[in-house]
Design an enzyme around this catalytic site. Sequence first.
Site, PDB file in Angstrom:
ATOM      1  N   ASP A 107      39.979 -17.297  -4.358  1.00 55.56           N
ATOM      2  CA  ASP A 107      39.422 -19.014  -4.487  1.00 55.56           C
ATOM      3  C   ASP A 107      40.432 -20.178  -4.398  1.00 55.56           C
ATOM      4  OD1 ASP A 107      37.609 -20.726  -5.184  1.00 55.56           O
ATOM      5  OD2 ASP A 107      36.605 -19.705  -6.956  1.00 55.56           O
ATOM      6  N   GLU A 145      31.202 -19.825  -8.581  1.00 57.12           N
ATOM      7  CA  GLU A 145      32.940 -19.168  -8.983  1.00 57.12           C
ATOM      8  C   GLU A 145      32.898 -18.402  -9.046  1.00 57.12           C
ATOM      9  OE1 GLU A 145      34.664 -22.695  -6.220  1.00 57.12           O
ATOM     10  OE2 GLU A 145      34.599 -22.577  -7.935  1.00 57.12           O
ATOM     11  N   SER A 155      38.464 -26.765   0.206  1.00 58.89           N
ATOM     12  CA  SER A 155      38.866 -27.275   1.610  1.00 58.89           C
ATOM     13  C   SER A 155      39.879 -26.286   1.404  1.00 58.89           C
ATOM     14  CB  SER A 155      39.877 -28.569   1.209  1.00 58.89           C
ATOM     15  OG  SER A 155      40.626 -28.968   0.250  1.00 58.89           O
ATOM     16  N   THR A 156      40.888 -25.765   1.049  1.00 58.95           N
ATOM     17  CA  THR A 156      41.602 -24.599   0.840  1.00 58.95           C
ATOM     18  C   THR A 156      41.115 -23.070   1.331  1.00 58.95           C
ATOM     19  OG1 THR A 156      43.154 -25.733  -0.912  1.00 58.95           O
ATOM     20  CG2 THR A 156      44.017 -23.592  -0.026  1.00 58.95           C
TER      21      THR A 156
HETATM   22  C1  5RP Z   1      35.692 -26.322  -6.233  1.00 55.73           C
HETATM   23  C2  5RP Z   1      36.076 -26.357  -6.614  1.00 55.73           C
HETATM   24  C3  5RP Z   1      37.660 -25.986  -5.246  1.00 55.73           C
HETATM   25  O1  5RP Z   1      38.173 -24.845  -5.074  1.00 55.73           O
HETATM   26  C4  5RP Z   1      38.620 -27.153  -6.650  1.00 55.73           C
HETATM   27  O2  5RP Z   1      38.580 -27.918  -5.927  1.00 55.73           O
HETATM   28  C5  5RP Z   1      39.708 -26.836  -5.222  1.00 55.73           C
HETATM   29  O3  5RP Z   1      39.551 -27.628  -3.684  1.00 55.73           O
HETATM   30  P1  5RP Z   1      40.164 -27.955  -2.610  1.00 55.73           P
HETATM   31  O4  5RP Z   1      40.916 -26.734  -2.322  1.00 55.73           O
HETATM   32  O5  5RP Z   1      39.745 -28.324  -1.833  1.00 55.73           O
HETATM   33  O6  5RP Z   1      42.148 -28.094  -3.655  1.00 55.73           O
HETATM   34  O7  5RP Z   1      36.650 -25.314  -8.033  1.00 55.73           O
HETATM   35  O8  5RP Z   1      34.772 -25.826  -7.515  1.00 55.73           O
END
Ligand code: 5RP
Length: 228
Positions: free
Chosen positions: A83, A105, A29-30
């Site tokens: 990321d 990732e 989401s970020t």
């Molecule tokens: C996906 C991830 C995401 O970067 C992690 O879960 C963080 O997500 P969010 O920004 O929604 O908190 O590792 O595999």
Amino acid sequence: MAPVEKLRAAEAALKEVKDGQILGIGTGSTVAVFIGLLGKKVKEEGWEIACVPTSYQSAYLAVENGLRLTTSDEHPVMDLAVDGTDEVDPGLNLIKGGGAALTKEKVVDSSAKRFVVIAESKKLVENLGKFPLPIEILPFARAKVILDLEEIGGEPKLRDGGDRKDGPLVTDNGNFIVDAAFGEIRDPKKLELEIKMIPGVVEVGLFVGIAHCAYLGDSTGVRILRKG
Ligand code: 5RP
């Protein structure tokens, strides 16, 4: 409207992007907030940017926001990767994989000349390990990987597909995810290597020594963690 913590972190990362770069784009989401800001910036400035996405989610969002996609075959080394994370410690070690995209990732984040993490400041922890460690595994190896993870002190649980999918979650790569609680992780590198040695493990959500910087947004501003 994106939460201000995520917006601040994403805005800080956007300042690192330059015209002509090849960008690795994480998942979550970020990162979704970052993709929105990046799309706007690229349109306004007429920049030539190409993105290597780490998931279907990021690929589709990038296209919706007018960004050009490329592949890790064409660009095995990227200028910058951006990321999110599930946890970050003060030494910039991460637990990732909450969105089940950890394998691509890790390939992308470690292939970039610079990797910046964007997250809400609540993701900062003294020691990693409150968030159960996501591990991508071959479906064929499920039962034995679970036994092996128990053997080394983990409490593994196969991730469920949730309300919209009966049975295990299947990743973008056609694999399963096991979430394994290990308690406080004092030596992330050692645990990462130990888990990677288990046959059938595809990738571990411990990202040790890869990140160069983290932008952690909160209600008042952005906290910056830098390597070294
Ligand atoms: C996906 C991830 C995401 O970067 C992690 O879960 C963080 O997500 P969010 O920004 O929604 O908190 O590792 O595999």
